[in-house]
Design an enzyme around this catalytic site. Structure first.
Site, short mmCIF file in Angstrom:
data_model
loop_
_atom_site.label_atom_id
_atom_site.label_comp_id
_atom_site.label_asym_id
_atom_site.label_seq_id
_atom_site.Cartn_x
_atom_site.Cartn_y
_atom_site.Cartn_z
N THR A 185 0.86 -1.19 0.00
CA THR A 185 0.00 0.00 0.00
C THR A 185 0.89 1.24 0.00
O THR A 185 2.04 1.17 0.44
CB THR A 185 -0.92 0.03 1.24
OG1 THR A 185 -0.08 0.03 2.41
CG2 THR A 185 -1.83 -1.17 1.30
N GLU A 332 -5.63 -2.54 -1.76
CA GLU A 332 -6.33 -3.68 -1.14
C GLU A 332 -7.47 -4.20 -2.01
O GLU A 332 -7.99 -5.28 -1.80
CB GLU A 332 -6.91 -3.26 0.22
CG GLU A 332 -5.89 -2.99 1.31
CD GLU A 332 -5.39 -1.55 1.34
OE1 GLU A 332 -5.37 -0.90 0.28
OE2 GLU A 332 -5.03 -1.06 2.43
N LYS A 448 -12.52 18.11 12.48
CA LYS A 448 -13.63 18.32 13.42
C LYS A 448 -13.46 19.70 14.05
O LYS A 448 -12.56 19.91 14.85
CB LYS A 448 -13.65 17.24 14.49
CG LYS A 448 -14.95 17.25 15.27
CD LYS A 448 -15.32 15.86 15.72
CE LYS A 448 -16.80 15.77 15.97
NZ LYS A 448 -17.22 14.49 16.48
N TRP A 453 -18.15 18.44 11.38
CA TRP A 453 -17.15 17.87 10.47
C TRP A 453 -16.96 18.78 9.25
O TRP A 453 -17.93 19.25 8.66
CB TRP A 453 -17.57 16.49 9.98
CG TRP A 453 -17.57 15.44 11.05
CD1 TRP A 453 -18.67 14.87 11.63
CD2 TRP A 453 -16.44 14.85 11.68
NE1 TRP A 453 -18.28 13.96 12.58
CE2 TRP A 453 -16.91 13.92 12.63
CE3 TRP A 453 -15.06 15.01 11.54
CZ2 TRP A 453 -16.07 13.16 13.42
CZ3 TRP A 453 -14.22 14.25 12.33
CH2 TRP A 453 -14.72 13.34 13.27
P1 AMP Z 1 -3.66 3.36 -2.80
O1 AMP Z 1 -3.72 2.10 -2.04
O2 AMP Z 1 -2.32 3.97 -2.87
O3 AMP Z 1 -4.22 3.14 -4.18
O4 AMP Z 1 -4.56 4.44 -2.06
C1 AMP Z 1 -5.93 4.22 -1.85
C2 AMP Z 1 -6.59 5.45 -1.29
O5 AMP Z 1 -6.56 6.52 -2.25
C3 AMP Z 1 -8.06 5.25 -1.01
O6 AMP Z 1 -8.28 4.60 0.23
C4 AMP Z 1 -8.56 6.69 -1.00
O7 AMP Z 1 -8.32 7.33 0.23
C5 AMP Z 1 -7.72 7.34 -2.08
N1 AMP Z 1 -8.51 7.40 -3.33
C6 AMP Z 1 -8.47 6.53 -4.36
N2 AMP Z 1 -9.33 6.92 -5.33
C7 AMP Z 1 -9.96 8.03 -4.89
C8 AMP Z 1 -10.97 8.89 -5.41
N3 AMP Z 1 -11.48 8.70 -6.62
N4 AMP Z 1 -11.38 9.94 -4.64
C9 AMP Z 1 -10.84 10.17 -3.42
N5 AMP Z 1 -9.88 9.39 -2.88
C10 AMP Z 1 -9.44 8.33 -3.59
#
Ligand code: AMP
Length: 549
Positions: A185, A332, A448, A453
């Site tokens: 991740t 994930e 917050k 929020w």
């Molecule tokens: P990663 O594992 O690096 O792909 O990161 C995943 C995270 O990126 C997600 O849990 C979100 O917080 C953020 N993310 C992915 N796509 C979007 C989206 N379209 N809008 C907002 N946040 C996103």
């Protein structure tokens, strides 16, 4: 009792290689290194895949062994994407932008027996402490330079290895549930954790991507995954292209607007994918006249994900006849869980708002939105809760070699009354009766203030509608009275004429007064994480180290 009469063919990456030869042999893979573009057909790619597969087995690699790559987007990486899992080994795609220390920690977990490394990364490579198991290192030089690595371990050369190898004619029998690849991740909000994809999850994810209400990739497309192949297997686009027969374009390590436009124009790209920051760079370059709009004329769709997209980005590309497909995903989830698509019955006016959401869950990926009290929130498009995911390409654990079953992370999952496991994504969302999900924030990024929020995503989107703003990120800062207040960081479009804009005034005209950040700080550039996303962790540190009055 009636039992199924269907065959049990395993869903494995071997199917992709076979299909590349039998159905799509004449399709091409283009790789642009600097201004040179080298094409290879799918048939050639499949033949080279069998060659490197033959070398791996002849070198003693066996089922379950890990093979790591420290490579950019190139022919050789695609060959390894296909060959490593197809012989039963597990591909660990290392993020090339990480520090040696972080990579060492990952290698200490995955303990690869072989490492394929771009020769241009000699300095990073020298700083690595390879595990004792890593007895084979192969230097890859897509730009044609010879390996030049001073190292204790003899570094083989990919070209020499390939020339001497005997192609594998018959694939070993694999089970679809066995491990195919491991990705970490991005860790923009915590420690990076390993997620292990299975052959089955990778193939089902690719099939789901091809759906017309998903990415709708077909053999008529020319697909350009600008997203690095190490990031969640290039968001699944390379495998989906091999399956569908869409031609593939890779830009090696380049994601600057000029390189992107050059490849789009030369290879007639129809579909290209990257994080929003890459596309806002392209849009800025077009607006400044640095990139010719006509160079992008073959483009039809841009699946954009990894972070929220702004209205300006969507309407800017729409004005050029290119539609933005907003996607949500995470490592994930392999990574795609949501893709925007206009449903039947959605009016033009409704669509203007809904196109900013990442849309509906892909068939096969179940999502739900859970309140703090543990109940599903009403589907009213307003009530926020945590987005949770479940399905065949959603991980059920994190990789942990120190635990007895190789799994950990129980706190990131919940099991419902039927025994179904749900991944707690940490993203806050709302959804409506038609299934349109809106990502409101990361749980950690919500602010917050005085018991209310404030959504950092909403503030960032509002800031991005100002013509001077190139990028925006909002983080919480502690406040003795309000508990927390929003602090905004922005970078301005290059060559913005005149003074710093009054962004607080701009927000005050659009949002309730209490939501307007007390300060908007202009930086030359916002810090980015290794996957190109804005690194809010570093901004939070910056805010903490230089508190503002
Ligand atoms: P990663 O594992 O690096 O792909 O990161 C995943 C995270 O990126 C997600 O849990 C979100 O917080 C953020 N993310 C992915 N796509 C979007 C989206 N379209 N809008 C907002 N946040 C996103």
């Amino acid at each position: 009792m009636i039992v199924s009469t269907m065959q049990e063919g395993a869903l494995t990456t071997q199917l992709l290689v076979d299909r590349m030869t039998s159905i799509h042999a004449h399709k091409r893979v283009f790789v642009g290194v600097d201004r040179d573009i080298s094409p290879r057909t799918f048939a050639e790619t499949a033949a080279r895949t069998r060659r490197v597969a033959g070398w791996m087995l002849a070198s003693g690699l066996r089922e379950g062994d890990c093979v790591a790559t420290l490579l950019w987007n190139c022919h050789e990486h695609l060959e390894l994407f296909l060959a490593v899992p197809s012989v039963g080994c597990v591909l660990h795609t290392i993020n090339t932008r990480l520090s040696a220390e972080t990579i060492n920690a990952m290698l200490a977990e995955t303990r690869p027996r072989a490492l394929f490394v771009d020769v241009g990364m000699a300095q990073l490579f020298e700083a690595l402490t390879l595990p004792a198991e890593t007895t084979m290192v192969v230097g890859v030089s897509p730009s044609g330079t010879r390996p030049a690595m001073a190292s204790d371990s003899p570094v083989l050369d990919y070209t020499t290895v390939m020339a001497a190898a005997t192609p594998l004619t018959r694939w070993p029998m694999l089970k679809e549930q066995q491990a195919c690849a491991i990705c970490y991740t991005s860790g923009t909000s915590g420690k990076s954790k390993g997620v292990v994809y299975s052959h089955r999850s990778a193939i089902l994810h690719a099939i789901a991507m091809l759906g017309v209400d998903a990415i709708a990739m077909s053999e008529k497309d020319v697909c350009f995954p600008i997203v690095p192949m190490f990031h969640a297997l290039g968001w699944g686009f390379p495998y989906a292209a091999c399956m569908s027969g869409a031609e593939l374009v890779f830009s090696y390590r380049n994601s600057d607007p000029a390189s992107i436009a050059h490849l789009v124009h030369t290879c007639d790209v129809t579909l290209a994918t990257a994080v929003p920051t890459v596309w806002s760079g392209v849009l800025d370059a077009v607006r400044r006249g640095d990139v010719n709009e006509t160079d992008l004329k073959s483009l039809r769709r841009l699946p954009i994900g990894g972070a929220a997209v702004s209205e300006d980005l969507v309407s800017g590309f729409e004005a050029m006849g290119i539609s933005v497909q907003h996607c949500w995903g995470m490592t994930e989830v392999s990574p795609l869980g949501l893709v925007s698509s206009r449903r039947a019955g959605v009016s033009d006016e409704e669509w203007r708002a809904l196109r900013m959401t990442p849309g509906m869950p892909l068939p096969g990926c179940e999502l739900r939105v859970i309140s703090e009290q543990g109940h599903e929130v009403p589907r009213d498009g307003r009530s926020p809760g945590e987005l949770q995911a479940s399905g065949p390409w959603v991980t059920g654990a994190y990789f942990d070699p120190a635990s007895s079953d190789g799994h950990s992370g129980a706190g990131s999952f919940v099991t419902d009354g039927r025994g179904q496991a749900w991944l707690k994504t940490g993203d806050v969302a709302t959804w409506d009766t038609r299934g349109y999900v809106r990502i409101v924030d990361r749980a950690k990024d919500l602010i917050k203030s005085g018991g209310e929020w404030i959504s950092s995503i909403e503030l960032e989107s509002a800031l991005c509608t100002h013509p001077a703003v190139s990028e925006a990120a909002v983080v919480p800062i502690p406040d003795s009275h309000w508990q927390e207040r929003p602090l905004a960081y922005v970078s301005l479009v290059r060559d913005w004429p005149g003074q710093e804009p009054d962004l607080k005034g701009f927000l005050a005209a659009r949002l309730p007064k209490w939501q307007v950040p007390d300060r908007v700080i202009v930086l030359l550039e916002l810090p980015k994480g290794a996957t190109g996303k804005i690194d809010k962790r570093r901004l939070r540190q910056l805010a903490a180290s230089a508190p503002v009055a």
